[in-house]
Design an enzyme around this catalytic site. Structure first.
Site, PDB file in Angstrom:
ATOM      1  N   THR A 147       0.864  -1.196   0.000  1.00 19.62           N
ATOM      2  CA  THR A 147       0.000   0.000   0.000  1.00 19.62           C
ATOM      3  C   THR A 147       0.895   1.238   0.000  1.00 19.62           C
ATOM      4  OG1 THR A 147      -0.245  -0.242   2.410  1.00 19.62           O
ATOM      5  CG2 THR A 147      -2.026  -1.094   1.030  1.00 19.62           C
ATOM      6  N   LYS A 173       4.111  -6.955   4.050  1.00 24.95           N
ATOM      7  CA  LYS A 173       3.889  -5.548   3.750  1.00 24.95           C
ATOM      8  C   LYS A 173       3.559  -4.842   5.050  1.00 24.95           C
ATOM      9  CE  LYS A 173       0.535  -3.474   3.344  1.00 24.95           C
ATOM     10  NZ  LYS A 173      -0.197  -2.520   4.259  1.00 24.95           N
ATOM     11  N   THR A 184      -0.956  -1.282   8.639  1.00 23.14           N
ATOM     12  CA  THR A 184      -1.460  -2.652   8.511  1.00 23.14           C
ATOM     13  C   THR A 184      -0.292  -3.549   8.189  1.00 23.14           C
ATOM     14  OG1 THR A 184      -3.616  -2.041   7.816  1.00 23.14           O
ATOM     15  CG2 THR A 184      -2.925  -4.197   7.139  1.00 23.14           C
ATOM     16  N   GLU A 270       6.173   4.689   7.283  1.00 23.65           N
ATOM     17  CA  GLU A 270       5.767   5.816   6.438  1.00 23.65           C
ATOM     18  C   GLU A 270       6.612   7.052   6.727  1.00 23.65           C
ATOM     19  OE1 GLU A 270       1.111   4.598   5.689  1.00 23.65           O
ATOM     20  OE2 GLU A 270       1.605   5.956   7.317  1.00 23.65           O
ATOM     21  N   SER A 396      -7.273  10.941   0.073  1.00 27.77           N
ATOM     22  CA  SER A 396      -7.540  12.011  -0.900  1.00 27.77           C
ATOM     23  C   SER A 396      -7.196  11.573  -2.318  1.00 27.77           C
ATOM     24  CB  SER A 396      -6.724  13.255  -0.552  1.00 27.77           C
ATOM     25  OG  SER A 396      -7.036  13.695   0.744  1.00 27.77           O
TER      26      SER A 396
END
Length: 396
Positions: A147, A173, A184, A270, A396
């Site tokens: 993702t 992942k 996740t 991230e 978004s």
């Protein structure tokens, strides 16, 4: 035992594939792992009380202990989707079973992506129809499950066990919403070892505690966290028995696979620029050491200091003091192997030199509490401006 190059389908009797089912704009988003024979399956799942439909289904499959396939989609989590979401997960099972002539209850299903969105079943059905048993497409699976990840995460080992070469492969992942208590986070492990399902489950559950459960990116536990391990016995080794030397080697190999995958997830958090590894020793016991290590690596103040290459060791000590339930008056602390605290007393160090070392892409924090023999590790990453940007704009 040695690390080797390979894919999730490198163990004998496994195949894998992936396709673009148009769940994402242009990238692979639907992946398959298939065992050519029935395999023992073990699993560990999210502790989030709001869990995704696939988790409910996979828990039942693991309870029965046997599977042939895993299908995983990205982009849509199929979580908080009600009865329709559960029906869609069952439909995915059925479609894959029909495609490869399996029983539906032999198909584990996994999803990752945005919560609260129904699976587009027409796209899922079309994607499943394109999946194949080709031997040259296994590497695609690692890409299809991503993702916000910036890279694939894989690992392969082999060892001689029970008179045969046994292979083990892992793929995972995870980049955000990583704080497993099992984020996740999805991880899939295959092995051609012959081992009973009950022992497989016991071993996986134990190893999870010191690997996947010791990583954190942002402190949030996902609705979809899943680790699945399939063992199909195609290495033809003598069955691995608990307590044997073969079992100890198998357990060590599984621990290496899980730790490698866990660290790869932490490093790819991230917006992350650095992997943080915290080692706590001298705690009253291992459980306490792991708890404190995870507290340190999960501290936003510690994570931001690491991002800024600031040797502010006080934030680390504060994290220890918040959770320690024993006397902590004799702490030794090292950052990047530089001693900054000895017997709970500050040590003179070259702050500019240490700041330069904190700009490296792997940061090591070692805390010796001198209160016992407990040892534990945890892994995480720095907290950056990019993390805020990614999560502010996620849907978004």
């Amino acid at each position: 035992m040695k690390e080797i190059k390979g894919t999730i389908a490198s163990p004998k009797g496994f195949l894998a594939d992936a396709v673009h089912a148009q769940l994402k704009y242009k990238n692979l988003d639907l992946g398959l792992i298939l065992s050519q024979v029935p395999a023992a399956i073990a699993g560990v799942f999210t502790t989030n009380k709001v869990c995704a439909a696939p988790v409910l289904i996979d828990r039942q499959i693991v309870k029965k202990g046997q599977a042939r396939a895993i299908i995983c989609n990205s982009a849509v989590a199929n979580a908080v989707t009600g009865e329709q979401g559960y029906a869609n997960a069952l439909k995915t099972q059925k479609l894959l079973a029909e495609k490869f002539e399996l029983k539906a209850e032999e198909v584990a299903v996994c999803s990752t992506g945005v919560i609260g969105v129904q699976l587009p079943m027409e796209k899922i059905a079309t994607g499943i129809s394109k999946l194949s048993q080709n031997e040259g497409t296994a590497a695609y699976f690692a890409k299809a499950i991503l993702t916000t990840d910036t890279q694939t995460k894989t690992i392969n080992f082999e060892a001689e066990i029970g008179g045969q070469i046994v292979n083990m492969a892992g793929v995972c992942k995870g980049s955000g919403m990583i704080h497993p208590n099992m984020a996740t986070m999805l991880a899939f492990i295959t092995t051609d070892a012959k081992i009973a399902q009950a022992l497989l489950q016991k071993t996986l559950s134990e190893i999870i505690e010191t690997t996947f459960n010791q990583i954190t990116v942002d402190g949030d536990t996902s609705t979809n966290d899943t680790v699945l391990l399939m063992a199909n016995g195609q290495a033809k080794n003598n069955e691995i028995l608990e307590g044997s030397s073969d079992y100890l080697l198998f357990k060590e190999m599984l621990a290496k696979v899980c730790q490698s995958l866990a660290k790869q997830i932490a490093a790819d958090g991230e917006g992350a620029t650095k992997l943080i590894e915290v080692t706590v020793k001298g705690a009253p016991n291992d459980l306490t050491a792991r708890f404190i290590a995870k507290k340190i690596v999960g501290s936003s103040l510690v994570k931001t200091a690491i991002f800024g290459a600031d040797p502010n060791w006080g934030r680390i000590i504060s994290s220890i003091g918040q959770v320690a339930n024993f006397e902590v008056s004799d702490i030794e602390l090292k950052l990047q192997d530089e001693l900054v605290l000895y017997h709970s007393t500050p040590v003179d160090f070259d702050a500019a030199f240490l700041s330069e070392k904190l700009k490296e892409d792997k940061i090591e924090i070692i805390a010796d509490l001198n209160a016992g023999s407990g040892l534990g590790q945890a892994w995480g990453c720095d907290l950056t401006y990019k993390y805020v940007e990614i999560n502010a704009l996620y849907t978004s």
